[in-house]
Design a protein around this motif. Structure first.
Motif, short mmCIF file in Angstrom:
data_model
loop_
_atom_site.label_atom_id
_atom_site.label_comp_id
_atom_site.label_asym_id
_atom_site.label_seq_id
_atom_site.Cartn_x
_atom_site.Cartn_y
_atom_site.Cartn_z
N LEU A 1 -0.20 4.26 -14.23
CA LEU A 1 0.51 3.14 -13.60
C LEU A 1 0.07 2.96 -12.14
CD1 LEU A 1 4.13 3.68 -15.00
CD2 LEU A 1 2.43 2.00 -15.74
N VAL A 2 -0.09 4.08 -11.44
CA VAL A 2 -0.57 4.00 -10.05
C VAL A 2 -2.00 3.47 -10.01
CG1 VAL A 2 -1.10 5.36 -8.00
CG2 VAL A 2 0.98 5.84 -9.30
N TRP B 1 -2.01 -0.28 -10.49
CA TRP B 1 -1.57 -0.94 -9.26
C TRP B 1 -2.66 -0.91 -8.21
CZ3 TRP B 1 -0.63 1.19 -4.33
CH2 TRP B 1 0.00 0.32 -3.43
N ARG C 1 -5.41 -3.44 -8.97
CA ARG C 1 -5.01 -4.83 -8.67
C ARG C 1 -5.00 -5.08 -7.17
NH1 ARG C 1 -0.08 -5.87 -13.02
NH2 ARG C 1 -1.43 -6.43 -14.76
N LYS C 2 -4.52 -4.13 -6.41
CA LYS C 2 -4.46 -4.31 -4.96
C LYS C 2 -5.85 -4.29 -4.34
CE LYS C 2 -0.22 -4.91 -3.55
NZ LYS C 2 0.15 -6.11 -2.77
N PRO D 1 -0.33 -8.04 -6.69
CA PRO D 1 1.09 -7.86 -7.06
C PRO D 1 1.96 -7.72 -5.81
CG PRO D 1 -0.33 -6.41 -8.35
CD PRO D 1 -1.20 -7.02 -7.30
N GLY E 1 4.82 -4.68 -5.18
CA GLY E 1 4.45 -4.92 -6.57
C GLY E 1 4.11 -3.67 -7.34
N ILE E 2 4.69 -2.52 -6.97
CA ILE E 2 4.26 -1.25 -7.53
C ILE E 2 4.70 -1.06 -8.98
CG2 ILE E 2 6.25 0.14 -6.85
CD1 ILE E 2 4.16 2.28 -5.93
N GLN F 1 4.70 -3.54 -11.21
CA GLN F 1 4.17 -4.65 -12.00
C GLN F 1 3.55 -4.16 -13.31
OE1 GLN F 1 4.28 -8.13 -11.25
NE2 GLN F 1 3.72 -8.10 -13.43
N ALA F 2 2.84 -3.03 -13.26
CA ALA F 2 2.21 -2.48 -14.46
C ALA F 2 3.28 -2.07 -15.47
CB ALA F 2 1.32 -1.30 -14.10
#
Length: 368
Positions: free
Chosen positions: A46-47, A50, A53-54, A65, A72-73, A75-76
């Motif tokens: 998950l990290v 994120w 995406r960032k 996100p 937006g942490i 979002q996943a």
């Protein structure tokens, strides 16, 4: 997981005082270790999503996100729940059995590869004597699941994606195995992941295999990216050519499992790069002592816990620095053609990895 013997004996004595048998303790310990490992690597994925995406948003001058949780942490996590609730559609003329079992065969071997990954000092589920080859062998099953998913979809684009995945895996597993052999033959004399890390710890920062095997490191890095099917090597799911490749006909959670397997595989590959070439969990910084950077009495439980936490933090920092490089590579380099992909594997990486192995073996013979 393996911990200090005295600490484990104390826990066994505590369970015995509660009138639990030793067999029950060992069973509960195994279940607890597996649950902790699954939760840890799931959180790591998950990290990683994120971060990707960032970082991609930063490269493309976007925000990324923003609203689902702080920065937006989560979002996943929200995307995962959305896929879980979506309708599962099966092609009417496809092979239902192959279509359903394909995602499972893709994701299960990747989870199993974490059995031999040490996350810190003695934090490992199974310290096998052939740990690195176990990872290579178990991950070679993944393209079979992709091929089954592509064939079971009854879609020419999906089938082509499965065939590409199989060809790509065969092309890059051989250089990967040769790079591992170069390390185990000369530098650590073992295929155990724990032994490889401990062999590098003898000389601190300058004992990293990165300095002794720079060519092997580059070959391993490129081959691991190709094994994970990351850009510029994502030919099996090339959107411009194959719609989405082997996952074109999938929806819902089965579609999500392919991405879970992809990110799990990328995280595992990064962990193996750190273990094989970057010293693992050891605090290997120049001008600072390697494993005795703090003098603790390791017989106490608190000191052991502090030592384990520092080791975990060190390996995570190294892993996510390497992941940053992988993510930057994805959003920097263009996708190669299929013939270029195979030429790189067979005509470039294979000779280089084989030459590196022969050179390492020659040094080994000369030093005997």
């Amino acid at each position: 997981m393996v911990f200090n013997t005295n600490l484990k004996e104390q826990v066994i004595i505590f369970f015995s005082a509660l009138r639990f048998s030793e067999e029950f303790f060992h069973f509960a310990w195994i279940v607890f270790s597996i649950i902790i490992l699954l939760l840890t690597i799931t959180t790591g994925v998950l990290v990683l999503v994120w971060l990707e995406r960032k970082i991609s948003a930063g490269i493309q001058q976007r925000i990324g996100p923003e609203y689902a949780g702080p920065l937006g942490i989560i979002q996943a996590l929200a995307d995962g729940f959305k896929l879980l609730l979506k309708e599962d559609i099966i092609p009417s003329k496809g092979d239902t059995w192959l279509f359903n079992i394909g995602p499972a065969i893709v994701v299960i071997p990747v989870f199993l590869s974490y059995l031999v990954i040490p996350f810190g000092h003695n934090i490992i589920l199974a310290d096998l004597s052939i740990g690195v080859f176990f990872w290579i062998a178990i991950c070679s099953v993944v393209p079979l699941g992709l091929l089954m998913a592509g064939y079971g979809s009854n879609n020419k684009y999906s089938f082509l994606g499965g065939l590409r995945a199989a060809a790509q895996s065969i092309s890059y597993e051989i250089p990967l195995a040769l790079c591992v052999l170069s390390i185990s033959l000369r530098l650590s004399n073992s295929l155990s992941t724990v032994d490889i890390v401990e062999a590098q710890a003898k000389y601190g920062f300058w004992g990293w295999n990165l300095w002794r095997q720079p060519v092997g490191f580059l070959a391993f890095f490129i081959a691991s990216l190709a094994e994970c099917e990351r850009l510029p090597f994502d030919l099996p799911e090339a959107e411009e050519e194959l719609v989405a490749g082997y996952q074109t006909e999938y929806s819902g959670i089965k579609f999500g499992l392919f991405y879970v397997a992809s990110y799990l595989n990328l995280l595992a590959s990064s962990l193996f790069v750190v273990i094989l070439y970057l010293g693992g969990w050891h605090f290997s910084i120049p001008f600072i002592a390697n494993s005795n950077y703090l003098e603790w009495n390791f017989n106490s439980g608190f000191s052991q816990i502090i030592h384990l936490i520092i080791g975990i933090l060190v390996i995570l920092v190294k892993v996510y620095l390497f992941l940053f490089i992988s993510i930057m590579t994805r959003w920097t380099l263009p996708r190669v053609r299929m013939d270029q992909l195979l030429d790189l594997g067979w005509k470039f990486l294979l000779p280089i990895a084989l030459g590196n192995l022969l050179l390492t073996a020659s040094f080994q013979v000369l030093l005997l």
